[in-house]
Design a protein around this motif. Structure first.
Motif, PDB file in Angstrom:
ATOM      1  N   ASN A 169       0.848  -1.178   0.000  1.00 32.24           N
ATOM      2  CA  ASN A 169       0.000   0.000   0.000  1.00 32.24           C
ATOM      3  C   ASN A 169       0.891   1.238   0.000  1.00 32.24           C
ATOM      4  OD1 ASN A 169      -1.619   2.218   0.849  1.00 32.24           O
ATOM      5  ND2 ASN A 169      -3.137   0.781   1.668  1.00 32.24           N
ATOM      6  N   SER A 171       0.284   4.439  -0.185  1.00 31.07           N
ATOM      7  CA  SER A 171      -0.165   5.516   0.687  1.00 31.07           C
ATOM      8  C   SER A 171       0.244   5.262   2.142  1.00 31.07           C
ATOM      9  CB  SER A 171      -1.683   5.680   0.579  1.00 31.07           C
ATOM     10  OG  SER A 171      -2.136   6.691   1.450  1.00 31.07           O
ATOM     11  N   LYS A 172       0.052   4.028   2.573  1.00 33.61           N
ATOM     12  CA  LYS A 172       0.390   3.654   3.942  1.00 33.61           C
ATOM     13  C   LYS A 172       1.901   3.727   4.170  1.00 33.61           C
ATOM     14  CE  LYS A 172      -0.340  -0.029   7.349  1.00 33.61           C
ATOM     15  NZ  LYS A 172      -0.915  -1.380   7.579  1.00 33.61           N
ATOM     16  N   LYS A 174       4.090   5.591   2.544  1.00 31.92           N
ATOM     17  CA  LYS A 174       4.535   6.986   2.549  1.00 31.92           C
ATOM     18  C   LYS A 174       4.163   7.676   3.860  1.00 31.92           C
ATOM     19  CE  LYS A 174       4.569   7.570  -2.467  1.00 31.92           C
ATOM     20  NZ  LYS A 174       3.975   8.259  -3.643  1.00 31.92           N
ATOM     21  N   SER A 175       3.014   7.313   4.412  1.00 28.31           N
ATOM     22  CA  SER A 175       2.599   7.875   5.700  1.00 28.31           C
ATOM     23  C   SER A 175       3.550   7.440   6.813  1.00 28.31           C
ATOM     24  CB  SER A 175       1.172   7.433   6.048  1.00 28.31           C
ATOM     25  OG  SER A 175       0.244   7.988   5.145  1.00 28.31           O
ATOM     26  N   GLU A 176       3.988   6.180   6.733  1.00 24.30           N
ATOM     27  CA  GLU A 176       4.927   5.661   7.727  1.00 24.30           C
ATOM     28  C   GLU A 176       6.276   6.377   7.636  1.00 24.30           C
ATOM     29  OE1 GLU A 176       6.415   3.436  10.876  1.00 24.30           O
ATOM     30  OE2 GLU A 176       4.348   3.784  10.182  1.00 24.30           O
ATOM     31  N   ALA A 178       6.722   9.483   6.575  1.00 22.94           N
ATOM     32  CA  ALA A 178       6.504  10.823   7.122  1.00 22.94           C
ATOM     33  C   ALA A 178       6.483  10.793   8.649  1.00 22.94           C
ATOM     34  CB  ALA A 178       5.206  11.399   6.575  1.00 22.94           C
ATOM     35  N   LYS A 179       5.895   9.739   9.203  1.00 24.85           N
ATOM     36  CA  LYS A 179       5.819   9.597  10.653  1.00 24.85           C
ATOM     37  C   LYS A 179       7.213   9.423  11.250  1.00 24.85           C
ATOM     38  CE  LYS A 179       3.851   6.652  14.273  1.00 24.85           C
ATOM     39  NZ  LYS A 179       3.120   5.388  14.558  1.00 24.85           N
ATOM     40  N   LYS A 182       9.282  12.610  11.406  1.00 27.34           N
ATOM     41  CA  LYS A 182       8.927  13.503  12.514  1.00 27.34           C
ATOM     42  C   LYS A 182       9.343  12.946  13.869  1.00 27.34           C
ATOM     43  CE  LYS A 182       4.963  15.642  10.180  1.00 27.34           C
ATOM     44  NZ  LYS A 182       3.497  15.859  10.205  1.00 27.34           N
TER      45      LYS A 182
END
Length: 342
Positions: A169, A171-172, A174-176, A178-179, A182
């Motif tokens: 996935n 999207s998932k 890429k979100s990980e 980004a997380k 940070k």
């Protein structure tokens, strides 16, 4: 203050000439207007060209073998606390460099024509730089590394998914990423600190190239000498030899403090590093015995250097060995990474 003295690198991948190093030191001048450039200087001249530096260092190598360094590099890195005392980083550090090199020659146990070595007996060129980058030895890079590794693995997986080599996935993933970016513990201007990133704030420091041979190209002056101060018979004549690094570092620190009226905390002093190496328990006992405000600032300095500060008992007798060892590990890392001391 962190000072290093490094001999010329002479492996097969490095040139016998100083040219590569001089060109490297010109990197900050790229794309700058002439008036904004930092030029090489010495005790008596400013705005010395890189060609002159290369010519004078390369030609001052009489009787030196290929395996012997032709020059030494001295790097002087003031701390942010020391830099805060300066009114003009460029001009103040030039003034300090000239005083520092007076300390340098006084640290030689050598004579030339029956007189102690003086500033006119050496050949050196210096340059002020205003940028520093994060290196792999910095604690920020080391502590961010687990996050960097996971981010790299995820980015590789993203490319595989995009090429159809892996199911996933996007999207998932890429979100990980980004997380993780940070969550990395060390950030600068909202970005994860990575190797090669410019450090924020005033990063002014000094690079000095000093010829191995004296200005007359007749005798060798090595700050890398293993001899501190001794005499030896050479060709039937008693000759003094040696360079006292310990004395040089102490003088360099004192000269800075005197020049800029800087009140040095124990935790950032050369003496504290010597105490730590010789007797860690005495070092930490001294830290805990400092007046309240000085002790608070000392631990602030250590924390900024990457030392994890556990809860410290207020009573020196209560200083548990476990706490001392935790502090010792932190200071060990900070010293090795060049964060503390000379």
């Amino acid at each position: 203050m962190y000072i290093t003295i490094t001999p010329q690198k002479l492996t097969a991948t490095f040139s016998q000439s100083v040219s590569d190093f001089v060109n490297y030191l010109e990197k900050e001048n790229q794309d700058l207007e002439v008036d904004d450039m930092e030029h090489f200087f010495n005790q008596y001249e400013d705005e010395i060209s890189k060609d002159q530096v290369i010519k004078e260092i390369d030609e001052n190598t009489s009787k030196l073998k290929k395996v012997e360094p032709k020059y030494y590099s001295i790097t002087v890195n003031p701390s942010k606390y020391e830099l805060s005392r300066l009114q003009n980083s460029s001009e103040d550090l030039k003034t300090y460099t000239k005083a520092l090199m007076e300390d340098y020659v006084k640290s030689f146990n050598r004579e030339l024509n029956g007189k102690p070595i003086n500033i006119d007996d050496i050949k050196y060129f210096a340059k002020i730089e205003h940028q520093r980058t994060f290196k792999g030895t910095d604690h920020q890079i080391k502590e961010n590394q687990p996050y960097a590794t996971k981010i790299l693995e995820l980015k590789q997986d993203v490319r595989k998914v995009q090429r159809g080599e892996l199911d996933g996935n996007l999207s998932k993933m890429k979100s990980e990423i980004a997380k993780l970016e940070k969550e990395a513990p060390h950030q600068q201007n909202g970005k994860r600190i990575v190797q090669g990133m410019n450090k924020a704030g005033n990063q002014s420091h000094i690079h000095i190239i000093v010829s191995r041979k004296d200005a007359s190209n007749s005798i060798s002056l090595s700050p890398g000498s293993k001899y501190k101060a001794s005499e030896v018979m050479m060709n039937g004549k008693l000759v003094k030899r040696g360079f006292d690094r310990d004395a040089f570092f102490l003088k360099a620190e004192k000269t800075f403090d005197t020049t800029f009226q800087y009140k040095r905390n124990y935790a950032e002093s050369y003496q504290s590093k010597k105490d730590y190496i010789k007797n860690p328990k005495f070092y930490f006992s001294t830290l805990l015995g400092l007046p309240k405000s000085e002790k608070a600032f000392a631990f602030k300095i250590l924390a900024k250097s990457g030392v994890h500060i556990p809860t410290i008992p207020t009573n020196k007798v209560q200083l548990a060995l476990k706490v001392l060892n935790r502090l010792k590990r932190g200071v060990d890392i900070a010293i090795k990474s060049g964060s503390i001391g000379i």
